[in-house]
Design an enzyme around this catalytic site. Structure first.
Site, PDB file in Angstrom:
ATOM      1  N   ARG A   8       0.835  -1.214   0.000  1.00  0.00           N
ATOM      2  CA  ARG A   8       0.000   0.000   0.000  1.00  0.00           C
ATOM      3  C   ARG A   8       0.864   1.256   0.000  1.00  0.00           C
ATOM      4  O   ARG A   8       0.485   2.279  -0.573  1.00  0.00           O
ATOM      5  CB  ARG A   8      -0.974   0.000   1.183  1.00  0.00           C
ATOM      6  N   GLU A  56     -18.946   3.431   0.008  1.00  0.00           N
ATOM      7  CA  GLU A  56     -18.179   2.716  -1.015  1.00  0.00           C
ATOM      8  C   GLU A  56     -18.982   2.498  -2.296  1.00  0.00           C
ATOM      9  O   GLU A  56     -18.435   2.533  -3.399  1.00  0.00           O
ATOM     10  CB  GLU A  56     -17.700   1.357  -0.477  1.00  0.00           C
ATOM     11  N   PHE A  81     -14.460  -3.903   1.982  1.00  0.00           N
ATOM     12  CA  PHE A  81     -15.585  -3.026   1.631  1.00  0.00           C
ATOM     13  C   PHE A  81     -15.639  -2.757   0.124  1.00  0.00           C
ATOM     14  O   PHE A  81     -16.715  -2.647  -0.452  1.00  0.00           O
ATOM     15  CB  PHE A  81     -15.494  -1.725   2.426  1.00  0.00           C
ATOM     16  N   HIS A 107      -5.355  -3.606   2.550  1.00  0.00           N
ATOM     17  CA  HIS A 107      -5.760  -4.344   3.748  1.00  0.00           C
ATOM     18  C   HIS A 107      -6.485  -5.647   3.395  1.00  0.00           C
ATOM     19  O   HIS A 107      -7.457  -6.023   4.053  1.00  0.00           O
ATOM     20  CB  HIS A 107      -6.613  -3.468   4.672  1.00  0.00           C
ATOM     21  N   ASP A 115      -7.667  -5.794  13.651  1.00  0.00           N
ATOM     22  CA  ASP A 115      -9.068  -5.427  13.404  1.00  0.00           C
ATOM     23  C   ASP A 115      -9.987  -6.652  13.402  1.00  0.00           C
ATOM     24  O   ASP A 115     -11.196  -6.538  13.609  1.00  0.00           O
ATOM     25  CB  ASP A 115      -9.213  -4.672  12.074  1.00  0.00           C
ATOM     26  N   ARG A 165      -1.644  -4.636   3.996  1.00  0.00           N
ATOM     27  CA  ARG A 165      -1.342  -3.657   5.048  1.00  0.00           C
ATOM     28  C   ARG A 165       0.114  -3.718   5.522  1.00  0.00           C
ATOM     29  O   ARG A 165       0.780  -2.688   5.574  1.00  0.00           O
ATOM     30  CB  ARG A 165      -2.289  -3.882   6.225  1.00  0.00           C
TER      31      ARG A 165
END
Lengths: 312, 272
Positions: A8, A56, A81, A107, A115, A165
């Site tokens: 990323r 989104e 998402f 991610h 998370d 990530r």
């Protein structure tokens, strides 16, 4: 010391460079710019950055409208998402009309870490693979990410770019040429083909080293474009080795392992073993702990290779 | 507005209604009710309001129209055919295998279709993207879209509504085809969207309420929209589902059912 960079981070940098050389590039995010690293673009070229807020579906729809007006939108969110919440917008507003939208999702997989399972998509490749017109790219490291971003911008059509990530080892140097739809052979071998994607490529290389110590010569392929699949490369390799192990940070259902199994079953049936998430959800933990827990390790690849060697 | 132009537009709308009946009747399936309710708005756009050129459907300065309620495809196809985007005889191929006229609009197939729609709630977001692109490119083009009153039950519509106001898209004008019915029954019974005008106002839009079958009101509302700065405009157009065919008007049963040959004949006679 091994150099590590998150894909990323490489994406954020690559976007800025791309945006500076191409005015058609616009970037959208859904309130995760600091995490997806589109913040770099937002700071460098604010007039072509749009934060759509936590919406989104709307982000993908707006990206479709921008693409229909000649822009090259990169829409970013977490992979969960981007492909989950906005699936039908991707399907009907992007892929069906074959609009030039790049969905660059970060991610992905279990290495989201702390998370937990709600944020760890292990289905996204499968979801995107089943959509016609979609191209899927999963870079293995920072260098490949940077080159892939350029390549997908040059390609006209929908692309899903899957990014991670945590920092991952840098495998390639600047001389590497990324070609959309082409596998990258990292190591030649006669005994088994290991096809990996994303963060599992470095694990596959480590596994190949361990196997070499035991006299097993593995061929290691980085399948960074999962769709369209480089069928020729796979068939060429399995015709030589007669067996294949796949490795991905994704469910064993629908991802790289499925794609490879489908191909060889139809064209050159050989034993296949899939290293990946075994149809379960993830959970909270550090990325390292989770990779161990879900058997996404060089050792797991070695074991899969050994089992497949016994099979025939 | 000149009486002559007005009469021409009304005649054009009548022809479009005739084409809708012919298309859906011949196809044996489709959505006549919501196509007929939108016929006057679509006619005003394609034959008076929009800057468009059928000979050059991708002209960068063209005004855009996104049919967000994609199931009203027949009204769009009828207007495009009548306008010359593709040969008129193709309207007889609607929904048939091999036709470019898919059940819902496909931008890859039909010249003049700006966005593939059909899955409800997605068109407004695409229109927002087009309007944003227009602002970025400093183009003068207008973006129009048409939503169904049932369609605005989709949450995504309100995501897009918020974004259009946030980005101050005064080059975007939306119509709400407020015919009062959705497949399962009256919109007010299924999931009441009222107060509709207040909702759009609260989301930051300029709202104009009109009779969606009055050509002069449609045109006047768009003029107001074009002279509104700093915010998008929603034209809430009160319409009649099945407008123009007496036995279809306000009948929910005609949402997605094609007229049989004798019904087609009666409908066309009424529209002659």
């Amino acid at each position: 010391m091994e150099k590590k960079i998150a894909t990323r981070d490489a994406y954020g940098k690559a976007l800025v460079a791309l945006g500076q050389s191409n005015e058609k590039i616009v970037v959208l995010d859904a309130d995760l710019a600091k995490s997806t690293k589109t913040i770099d673009f937002a700071k460098a070229i604010p007039e072509r950055f749009f934060d759509i807020g936590i919406a989104e579906q709307n982000m993908i729809g707006i990206a479709a409208g921008l693409a229909a007006s000649g822009k090259i939108p990169f829409a970013s969110s977490f992979a969960m998402f981007a492909t989950g919440r906005a699936f039908e917008q991707i399907r009907n507003s992007v892929a069906y009309p074959k609009l030039n939208v790049k969905i660059a999702a970060t991610h992905a997989g279990i290495t989201v870490g702390e998370d937990g399972g709600s944020h760890q998509t292990v289905e996204d490749i499968g979801i995107m693979r089943s959509v016609p017109n979609m191209t899927i790219v999963v870079p293995a490291d920072a260098v490949e990410t940077e080159k892939a971003v350029k390549a997908i911008a040059a390609y006209e059509g929908p692309v899903y770019l899957r990014l991670g990530r945590p920092a991952v080892p840098v495998l390639y140097d600047e001389s590497y040429t990324f070609q959309l739809g082409k596998a990258s052979f990292l190591q030649q071998g006669q005994d088994v083909t290991i096809i990996a994607t994303g963060i599992m490529v470095s694990k596959a290389l480590e596994a190949a080293k361990l196997l070499a110590e035991e006299g097993i010569q593995a061929e290691v392929i980085n399948m960074s474009t999962i769709k369209p699949l480089d069928e020729e490369a796979i068939l060429q390799s399995v015709k030589k080795t007669g067996r294949v192990v796949t490795a991905e940070e994704h469910s064993i259902i629908g991802g790289l392992g499925s794609a490879v199994a489908e191909l060889v079953t139809e064209h050159f049936p050989v034993p296949v073993r899939r290293v990946g998430i075994k149809d379960v959800f993830g959970e909270s933990g550090t990325p390292g702990q989770l990779l161990e827990k879900f058997n996404l390790t060089p050792q797991a690849i070695v074991e899969a290779v050994k089992k497949i060697m016994e099979q025939k | 507005m000149e009486k002559e132009i007005l009469k021409e537009l009304e005649d054009q709308a009548r022809q479009i209604r005739r084409d809708i009946i012919t298309m859906v009747g011949e196809a044996g399936s489709g959505h006549p009710g919501g196509s007929l309710s939108a016929a006057d708005i679509v006619t005003a756009l394609y034959f008076y309001l929009m800057r468009n050129d059928p000979a050059n459907p991708k002209h960068p300065d063209r005004d855009r129209f996104v049919l967000s309620k994609g199931h009203a495809a027949p009204v769009l196809y009828a207007a495009l055919a009548q306008r010359g985007y593709f040969p008129k005889e193709e309207i007889h191929t609607l929904r048939k295998l091999g036709s470019q006229l898919q059940g819902h609009p496909d931008m890859q197939k039909v010249p003049g279709v700006e966005m593939s729609t059909g899955s409800l709630g997605q068109g407004l977001s695409a229109a927002v993207g087009m309007a944003l692109a227009g602002k970025l490119d400093k183009k003068k083009y207008q973006v129009y879209t048409l939503l169904g009153d049932g369609e605005i039950q989709e949450g995504m519509v309100w995501e897009a509504a918020m974004a259009a106001a946030h980005f101050k898209l005064d080059n975007l004008t939306a119509f709400l085809d407020y015919n009062g019915f959705q497949i399962d029954g009256p919109v007010s019974d299924i999931m009441n969207p009222e107060p509709v005008a207040d909702k759009w106002k609260a989301f930051g839009w300029h709202v104009v309420e009109i009779d969606g079958h009055n050509m002069e009101e449609i045109i006047a509302a768009v003029k107001i929209a074009k002279s509104t700065f700093g915010k998008p405009t929603m034209i809430v157009a009160k319409t009649v589902k099945g407008k123009g065919v007496s036995f279809m008007e306000n009948q929910v049963g005609w949402h997605g059912v094609a007229p049989k040959p004798d019904e087609m004949e009666r409908a066309l006679a009424e529209l002659s």
